[in-house]
Write a protein that holds these residues in place. Structure first.
Motif, PDB file in Angstrom:
ATOM      1  N   LEU A  36     123.918  33.153 -30.042  1.00 17.62           N
ATOM      2  CA  LEU A  36     122.686  33.145 -29.251  1.00 17.62           C
ATOM      3  C   LEU A  36     122.465  31.786 -28.590  1.00 17.62           C
ATOM      4  CD1 LEU A  36     120.167  34.695 -28.376  1.00 17.62           C
ATOM      5  CD2 LEU A  36     119.018  33.851 -30.407  1.00 17.62           C
ATOM      6  N   THR A  39     125.050  31.064 -25.980  1.00 20.68           N
ATOM      7  CA  THR A  39     124.807  31.883 -24.805  1.00 20.68           C
ATOM      8  C   THR A  39     123.704  31.263 -23.953  1.00 20.68           C
ATOM      9  OG1 THR A  39     125.456  33.842 -26.034  1.00 20.68           O
ATOM     10  CG2 THR A  39     124.180  34.207 -24.042  1.00 20.68           C
ATOM     11  N   LEU A 337     125.862  41.384 -32.354  1.00 16.37           N
ATOM     12  CA  LEU A 337     124.733  42.309 -32.469  1.00 16.37           C
ATOM     13  C   LEU A 337     123.490  41.566 -32.953  1.00 16.37           C
ATOM     14  CD1 LEU A 337     126.483  45.373 -34.144  1.00 16.37           C
ATOM     15  CD2 LEU A 337     125.782  45.099 -31.763  1.00 16.37           C
ATOM     16  N   LEU A 340     121.921  39.743 -30.164  1.00 17.95           N
ATOM     17  CA  LEU A 340     121.125  40.654 -29.325  1.00 17.95           C
ATOM     18  C   LEU A 340     119.828  41.036 -30.033  1.00 17.95           C
ATOM     19  CD1 LEU A 340     123.906  43.003 -27.929  1.00 17.95           C
ATOM     20  CD2 LEU A 340     122.685  41.191 -26.729  1.00 17.95           C
ATOM     21  N   GLN A 343     117.365  38.182 -29.994  1.00 21.72           N
ATOM     22  CA  GLN A 343     116.808  38.106 -28.652  1.00 21.72           C
ATOM     23  C   GLN A 343     115.729  39.173 -28.473  1.00 21.72           C
ATOM     24  OE1 GLN A 343     120.251  38.077 -26.203  1.00 21.72           O
ATOM     25  NE2 GLN A 343     119.000  37.816 -24.398  1.00 21.72           N
ATOM     26  N   GLY A 344     116.054  40.382 -28.922  1.00 22.47           N
ATOM     27  CA  GLY A 344     115.102  41.476 -28.819  1.00 22.47           C
ATOM     28  C   GLY A 344     113.844  41.190 -29.620  1.00 22.47           C
ATOM     29  N   THR A 355     119.680  34.429 -20.868  1.00 23.54           N
ATOM     30  CA  THR A 355     121.029  34.734 -21.346  1.00 23.54           C
ATOM     31  C   THR A 355     121.862  35.276 -20.212  1.00 23.54           C
ATOM     32  OG1 THR A 355     120.219  36.900 -21.940  1.00 23.54           O
ATOM     33  CG2 THR A 355     120.525  35.344 -23.736  1.00 23.54           C
ATOM     34  N   LEU A 358     127.334  37.357 -23.719  1.00 23.19           N
ATOM     35  CA  LEU A 358     127.376  36.665 -25.004  1.00 23.19           C
ATOM     36  C   LEU A 358     128.553  35.690 -25.039  1.00 23.19           C
ATOM     37  CD1 LEU A 358     126.617  39.552 -27.510  1.00 23.19           C
ATOM     38  CD2 LEU A 358     125.079  37.776 -26.688  1.00 23.19           C
TER      39      LEU A 358
END
Lengths: 847, 250
Positions: A36, A39, A337, A340, A343-344, A355, A358
Motif C-alpha cells: 500500500l 503504491t 488483497l 486493497l 484502502q477500501g 493509488t 499495486l
C-alpha cells in the motif's frame, strides 16, 4: 530425516493448513502494508514527475525551512516583475509564473466539494509549453469569470462546459463559467485534489496575490545545460530569491511526502501488522507444541529405531521451515488483497488515498518472507527442542498427556512480566529518549510474561467461568468445562492470543472514551463562545477568513474571532503557532492570563501556555529566538503567559500583527462567535444558517453540537483503529479453531466413548462450543483487565497531552466481552461439527 | 437355528436375523458376517468366541447399534436398529444398552462416580438410588468413588465401566474383551462381578472374548468361524471351551 519430515507434513494436512493460515494472515498484513505505501509512493513519484515535466529550474523566495504544512507555512511569493527579469536571461528558453491557492468548488446541491484529505486548489492557467495540464474539452480560461476544471472533479460533480460554478476563496465567493476541462497527460486527477484554473490576472485577484506569483518555472533555451541556466538565472536574481534545479525540487517534494506522511502512515500500519504477527506467533507456537505432543509415540518410535534427539529436533524444524516458506509466499501475495482492503477500509472512513497499480517491490517479498520464516521458526523452537526430549520408551507407553506447571515457569514468567511492566512504566512516566519504543517493547514483553504465567490460573478460571455451563447443560457442560481446565498451558496459550487483541482494543476504547470526556470537559471549560465555526463534515480543510468577517457583520452577532495555525521552529523542533485577533479572542475564549495581558500581546510578541513556559523555563519579558519559514530567525518577546486549555488555543499564541509578519497562513482552522446582547439564540442561529448556505465548506455549531461533533470525530478514529485490530482478533479466533480441532483429534476415543454410551451429536457440539466459550471468556477477562490497567496508566501519563480524565466505556466493553464469547463459539463451529461427525466405531477403536 | 416364536421374542433381549456384514467392495471385500441368526435370552450371560477374524466383534458391534448390517436385521428388545437414524440409535444406546470395552472405558476428566452415572447424566436423569447403591456396592470401589480414572487401577477402572454399563438398567450389556488388559487375578474379579450382575441383579450380558477362563463364567457360549455360528455350548467350563476352540482352529 528430510524425507521423514516431509512425510510428517503431508500426513497431517489439516493441522498444516491451520498453522499455515496463521502465518499467511500475519505475513499478508506486513506485505499489504508495504504494498500500500509503495503504491502510494509510486503515485506521488508519478505526480511529481508529471508536475515538473519540461521544467528545468524553479525560482522562488528563499525560506528558512520548508514546512510540511499544506498551506501558509511556506514561503513568501515572488513579484510578477521577476518573470520579466527571468525571461530576459538569454539562456532561458521559456518561463512562466505559477500561482497556487485555495479554491473550493460548490456542487449542484450547494454543498462544498470535499476531497477526503486532498487539497482544494486554484491555479493560474498558462499557455506555455510548461503547463502540465492538457485541455480535454473546451479551451483554457482567457478572462475574468472563466474557469477550467480538472477532469476528475468535472466528472464526479457533473460539471460541463457552459455551467456556472460557484467557487469559495479566501476572499468572497464568486461564480464562474466552465470553459474547459483538462487532464494531466492521461491522468484525470492530481491525487484527488480538486483543481480550478483561472486566467492569470483573475487568479491573482481571487487567490489574493495581486501582482505576485508563488514561483516562476523556466526551461533552458536549446543547447543550454541546466547548470549554465541556473548560474545565469541566479546572476540575474535580486537578493531573497533562489533558483533550484528540478531534480532537487522533486527530491525535496518527495522527501516532504515520504518523511512527512507516508513514513508515518507506514509505521502506523506496520505496528498493526506487528500486532497481527505477534498474535500469530502465539498460535504457531501453540500449534506446534500440540502437534509435537500428539506425535509423542511417533517421535519415540523414531528415537527407538535410532534417531538422535538432535535429529528429531531438526525434523520438526525442517517441517516448520517448509510450512513457513510456503505460507509466507501465499501471505506475500495475499498482501495485495490486504492493500486493497486497507484502502477500501480507509476510504470507507472518508480517507481517499492515491493509488495506481499495486507495487510489489523486492523489499516487500524479502521482508514478508523474513518475518514469516523467522517468527515461525522462533515459535517452533521450543516445541522442536521438547520433541528431542521424548524418551524412546514413550513409544510403548500410552499415558494421558498432562501439563505440568513448574516453579521455573512461575519464576521465569514473573521476571518477564515484571520486566515488561518496568519498561512500560519507564516509557510512560520518565523522560526517556524514546517513550513509544519503551512502551511498545514493554507491552510485548508483558504479554509474553502474562502468557507464561496465565496457565497457573487457567484451570481455576476455567472452572469458575464454566460454572454456569455445568448448571445449564449438566454433564455436557461439565465436560466442556473440564476440557477447558484439563490442559492449562494449552488453554492459556489459546486464550493468550485473544488476550493481546482484546487488551489493545480495550486500551484504545479507554483512550478514546477518556479523550472524549476530557475534550468535552475542556470544551465546556474553555469555550465561552456561543457558536463555533469549523470545517464542514468534521474535515480539516481550513476556510476563508471572509466567513468570520461575514458572521461578525451580522447584526445578531456581537463578535466573531478566527483562529489560524502555522508552523515555526524553536530550538530546532517544529511548533504550532496559533494566530488570533486577541482583543476579540478574549471575548470568545477564556485565556486566563497568568502574567501579561491581551493588550501587551496585541501590541506584538507571543503568549505561551503556562505549562509549556514552566517546562522550558520561559518567563514574561524574555526574548526568544524563533525560526520562521518566511522571515528566518527572529527575536520575539514573551508578552503573556496564559492558562487556557492548550487543546484549543495551542501552546504558542500570536496576535494578528505579529502573526502576519512571520507567516503566510491566511486561512482559518476554526472561529468562534458570540450572540449580540438582547438577541435570542434561535434568532442568531437562523442568521448563521444563511452564512452556512453561502459557505457550504463550514458548519456552525453551538457548544453542545460542537462537543458532539468532536466526539464523533474521535469515535471515527477509534473505529479505524479497532478495525485494524480486528485482524489480530481474527488470527486469535483462528487459534481457537486450530487448538480445538487438534484437541478434538487428540480426544477422538473419548468422544467416541461418549457417543457410544449415548451422547447425541448435538450434545457433542455443545460440549466443544462450551469449551471454546470458556477459553475465549478467559482470554477476554485477561485481555480486558490488562487493557483497563494499560488504559489507566496511559491516561495518568498523558495528562499534559489533553487526556486528563480516565473514563471507562463500560457498555462498549460489555459489548466487546460478549463479542469475544460469541466469536469464540463461532470459532468452535468447525471442530464441533468435526467432533459430532466422528464415526463412533472408528473412534473407539482409534489408536 | 429357526425363526423365534413370539413367545421367544419377549424372552429375548437382543437378536439378529440373517445378519450379513460385508466390508469393502469387489475383490477386496470381506464377508465378516455371512448370514447369522441368533437371539440372546434375558437374564443370561452369553459369551461369543471364535478365532481372530471370525466376526465375533463385528457381530457385537452390529447388535449393539455401533455398526450397521449390510443385510438382515438386528433388534434390541422389539426395536429394529436398521430403521433408526443416528439420533434414535444414540438414544437407544443411552437408554437400553450398556457397554464395557477392552480399554478407554472412562472419561479422564470425570471421577468414578460421575463416570458410572454418565449415561444417566447425559440423558439429564437421576439414578434410581436403591439400584445405584446396589450396583456401586457390588463394584466394591469403597472410598475411591471420588477418584479420577488415572488414580484407579486397571481392574478398578474396568469395574467402574461395568457399573456404568449397569446403572441405567439396560435391556442388555455388551462387553468387548473386558478383561483383555487385565492380569488373570483382576480379570477373574471383573468376570465374577459380571456373573453376579446376571445372577443377583437380573442383567443380560453378551461378551466377546478369546479367553476360555472368561467364557467359563457364561451360561452359554456361541462359537463363530468365518462369519457363521458353528456351534454353541451350555454351562461351559474352561476345559470344554478350550477343546472346542482347538477343533475350530485346527
Amino acid at each position: 530425516m528430510l524425507k521423514t519430515a516431509l512425510k510428517g507434513l503431508s500426513g497431517h494436512k489439516l493441522r498444516l493448513f491451520l498453522t499455515a493460515l496463521a502465518i499467511v494472515v500475519g505475513v499478508a498484513f506486513v506485505s499489504g502494508t508495504f504494498v500500500l505505501t509503495d503504491t502510494m509512493r509510486g503515485a506521488f513519484d508519478d505526480l511529481f514527475g508529471t508536475l515538473n515535466e519540461g521544467i528545468d529550474v524553479t525560482v522562488r523566495a528563499e525560506a528558512s525551512f520548508t514546512s510540511n504544512q499544506q498551506a501558509g507555512g511556506g514561503r513568501d511569493r515572488v513579484p510578477e516583475s521577476l518573470l520579466g527579469t527571468i525571461e530576459a536571461v538569454t539562456e532561458v528558453g521559456v518561463a512562466q509564473g505559477s500561482l497556487f491557492g485555495y479554491a473550493q468548488f460548490i456542487d449542484k446541491d450547494g454543498d462544498a466539494v470535499t476531497t477526503g484529505g486532498a487539497p482544494s486548489i486554484g491555479v493560474n492557467w498558462t499557455e506555455t509549453e510548461l503547463n502540465i495540464s492538457t485541455i480535454r474539452v473546451g479551451r483554457g480560461p482567457t478572462g475574468p469569470g472563466e474557469v477550467a476544471i480538472d477532469a476528475s472533479t468535472a466528472e464526479n460533480n457533473e460539471f460541463a462546459i457552459g455551467d456556472t460554478v460557484p467557487i469559495l476563496f479566501t476572499g468572497p465567493r464568486q461564480d464562474f463559467a466552465v470553459v474547459g476541462i483538462f487532464g494531466f497527460d492521461e491522468v484525470d486527477s492530481l491525487l484527488g485534489a480538486t483543481v480550478a484554473a483561472f486566467e492569470t490576472t483573475t487568479a491573482q485577484q481571487v487567490l489574493d496575490a495581486e501582482g505576485e506569483f508563488d514561483s516562476i518555472e523556466a526551461a533552458a533555451a536549446s543547447g543550454v545545460s541546466q547548470a549554465d541556466l541556473i548560474a545565469a538565472i541566479e546572476a540575474a536574481l535580486p537578493a531573497g530569491f533562489e533558483a533550484i534545479g528540478q531534480a532537487d525540487l522533486i527530491a525535496e517534494q518527495n522527501e516532504d511526502v515520504n518523511e512527512g506522511f507516508l513514513d508515518v502512515f507506514n509505521i502506523i500500519l506496520l505496528v498493526f501488522a506487528g500486532v497481527a504477527v505477534f498474535v500469530g506467533a502465539f498460535i504457531i507456537a501453540n500449534t506446534f507444541s500440540i502437534i509435537v505432543a500428539q506425535r509423542t509415540r511417533e517421535l519415540a518410535l523414531l528415537r527407538a529405531v535410532g534417531a538422535t534427539g538432535a535429529q528429531v529436533t531438526w525434523m520438526i524444524l525442517i517441517e516448520t521451515l517448509v510450512v513457513a516458506v510456503l505460507a509466507s509466499a501465499v501471505g506475500i501475495i495475499a498482501g495485495g488483497l490486504v492493500a486493497l482492503g486497507l484502502q477500501g477500509l480507509l476510504s470507507a472512513f472518508g480517507i481517499d488515498l492515491p493509488t495506481s497499480g499495486l507495487v510489489f517491490k523486492p523489499r516487500t517479498v524479502i521482508v514478508g518472507m523474513a518475518v514469516g520464516v523467522i517468527v515461525t521458526t522462533l515459535s517452533a523452537l521450543f516445541p522442536a527442542w521438547s520433541a528431542s526430549r521424548v524418551p524412546p520408551v514413550a513409544a510403548m507407553r500410552d499415558v494421558e498427556q498432562t501439563d505440568t506447571l513448574t516453579a521455573r515457569r512461575l519464576i521465569g514468567g514473573s521476571i518477564v512480566t515484571a520486566l515488561g511492566l518496568v519498561l512500560i512504566l519507564a516509557g510512560l512516566f520518565s523522560n526517556i529518549w524514546n517513550e513509544l519504543a519503551f512502551i511498545g517493547l514493554g507491552a510485548l514483553i508483558l504479554f509474553l510474561g502474562v502468557a507464561v504465567l496465565s496457565p497457573f490460573i487457567a484451570e481455576r478460571m476455567a472452572r469458575i467461568i464454566g460454572f454456569p455451563a455445568r448448571r445449564l447443560f449438566g454433564v455436557t457442560g461439565k465436560l466442556g468445562r473440564e476440557n477447558a481446565a484439563r490442559r492449562p498451558v494449552r488453554t492459556a496459550a489459546t486464550s493468550g492470543a485473544l488476550m493481546i487483541g482484546l487488551a489493545l482494543v480495550t486500551l484504545f476504547l479507554i483512550l478514546g472514551e477518556s479523550t472524549k470526556v476530557s475534550v468535552g470537559n475542556t470544551i465546556d471549560k474553555a469555550f465561552s463562545a456561543d457558536f463555533v465555526v469549523s470545517p464542514a463534515d468534521g474535515g480539516f480543510q481550513p476556510f476563508s477568513p471572509q466567513v468570520t468577517r461575514d458572521i461578525e457583520a451580522l447584526p445578531e452577532i456581537a463578535v466573531a474571532s478566527g483562529v489560524r495555525q502555522a508552523e515555526f521552529r524553536l530550538d530546532g523542533s517544529n511548533k504550532f503557532a496559533t494566530g488570533v485577533e486577541i482583543e476579540k479572542a478574549i471575548q470568545t475564549t477564556n485565556f486566563d492570563f497568568v502574567s501579561g495581558d491581551a493588550q501587551s500581546l496585541a501590541a506584538g510578541g507571543l503568549a505561551i501556555h503556562v505549562d509549556e513556559a514552566d517546562d522550558k523555563g520561559f518567563v514574561l519579558g524574555q526574548t526568544l529566538e524563533l525560526e520562521f519559514a518566511k522571515t528566518g530567525f527572529q527575536n520575539i518577546e514573551v508578552t503573556g503567559i496564559y492558562e487556557a486549555e492548550e487543546t484549543f488555543v495551542g501552546s504558542y499564541v500570536f496576535s494578528t500583527i505579529e502573526f502576519d509578519r512571520h507567516f503566510t497562513a491566511d486561512l482559518e482552522v476554526f472561529s468562534m462567535a458570540n450572540v449580540a446582547p438582547g438577541v435570542a439564540t434561535a434568532e442568531a442561529r437562523s442568521a448563521l444558517e444563511a452564512v452556512e448556505v453561502r459557505y457550504p465548506n463550514v458548519q456552525i455549531l453551538n457548544q453542545a453540537e460542537f462537543r458532539a461533533e468532536t466526539e464523533s470525530n474521535i469515535d471515527q478514529l477509534l473505529a479505524i483503529v479497532t478495525a485494524m485490530l480486528a485482524l489480530a482478533l481474527l488470527i486469535a479466533l483462528l487459534g481457537i479453531t486450530n487448538t480445538l480441532a487438534l484437541s478434538v483429534f487428540e480426544r477422538t476415543r473419548e468422544i467416541g466413548l461418549l457417543r457410544a454410551v449415548g451422547m447425541t451429536r448435538r450434545q457433542v457440539r455443545i460440549m466443544i462450543r462450551l469449551e471454546a466459550l470458556i477459553v475465549s471468556i478467559f482470554g477476554a477477562v485477561l485481555g480486558i483487565s490488562i487493557g483497563v490497567v494499560f488504559g489507566w496508566l496511559v491516561v495518568q501519563a498523558t495528562g499534559d497531552l489533553g487526556i486528563t480524565d480516565f473514563a471507562l466505556p463500560v457498555s462498549t466493553l460489555i459489548v466487546v466481552f460478549v463479542f469475544a464469547g460469541v466469536a469464540g463459539v463461532l470459532a468452535a463451529g468447525f471442530p464441533a461439527r468435526k467432533a459430532a461427525k466422528l464415526n463412533v466405531l472408528n473412534a473407539i477403536s482409534y489408536e | 437355528m429357526t425363526a423365534p416364536t413370539s413367545a421367544e421374542k419377549t424372552r429375548v433381549a437382543a437378536r439378529v436375523e440373517d445378519a450379513v456384514k460385508i466390508y469393502g467392495e469387489g475383490d477386496a471385500s470381506v464377508r465378516a458376517l455371512a448370514g447369522i441368526s441368533v437371539g440372546f435370552d434375558r437374564g443370561q450371560f452369553t459369551a461369543i468366541m471364535g478365532p481372530s477374524g471370525s466376526g465375533k466383534s463385528t457381530l457385537l458391534h452390529c447388535i449393539a447399534g455401533l455398526d450397521n448390517l449390510t443385510s438382515g436385521s438386528a433388534y434390541i428388545g422389539d426395536t429394529e436398529l436398521g430403521s433408526l437414524n443416528d439420533k434414535a440409535l444414540t438414544l437407544l444406546r443411552r437408554d437400553k444398552v450398556g457397554f464395557i470395552f477392552q480399554a478407554f472405558n472412562l472419561i479422564p476428566t470425570l471421577n468414578a462416580e460421575e463416570n458410572i452415572v454418565l449415561p444417566l447424566s447425559i440423558a439429564g436423569d437421576k439414578p434410581d438410588q436403591a439400584w445405584y447403591d446396589q450396583v456401586v456396592s457390588a463394584v466394591g470401589l469403597g472410598d475411591r468413588l471420588k477418584h479420577r480414572p488415572n488414580e484407579l487401577s486397571g481392574g478398578q477402572q474396568q469395574r467402574v465401566a461395568a457399573a456404568r454399563a449397569l446403572v441405567s438398567k439396560p435391556e442388555i450389556v455388551f462387553a468387548d474383551e473386558p478383561s483383555g488388559n487385565l492380569d488373570s487375578q483382576t480379570g477373574a474379579e471383573l468376570l465374577g462381578f459380571m456373573r453376579e450382575a446376571v445372577d443377583n441383579l437380573d442383567q443380560t450380558i453378551v461378551m466377546v472374548t478369546h479367553n476360555p477362563l472368561d467364557a467359563a463364567y457364561a451360561d452359554k457360549v456361541i462359537f463363530l468361524a468365518d462369519g457363521r455360528i458353528v456351534d454353541d455350548m451350555d454351562d461351559p467350563t474352561a476345559n470344554k471351551v478350550l477343546d472346542r476352540l482347538k477343533t475350530l482352529e485346527a
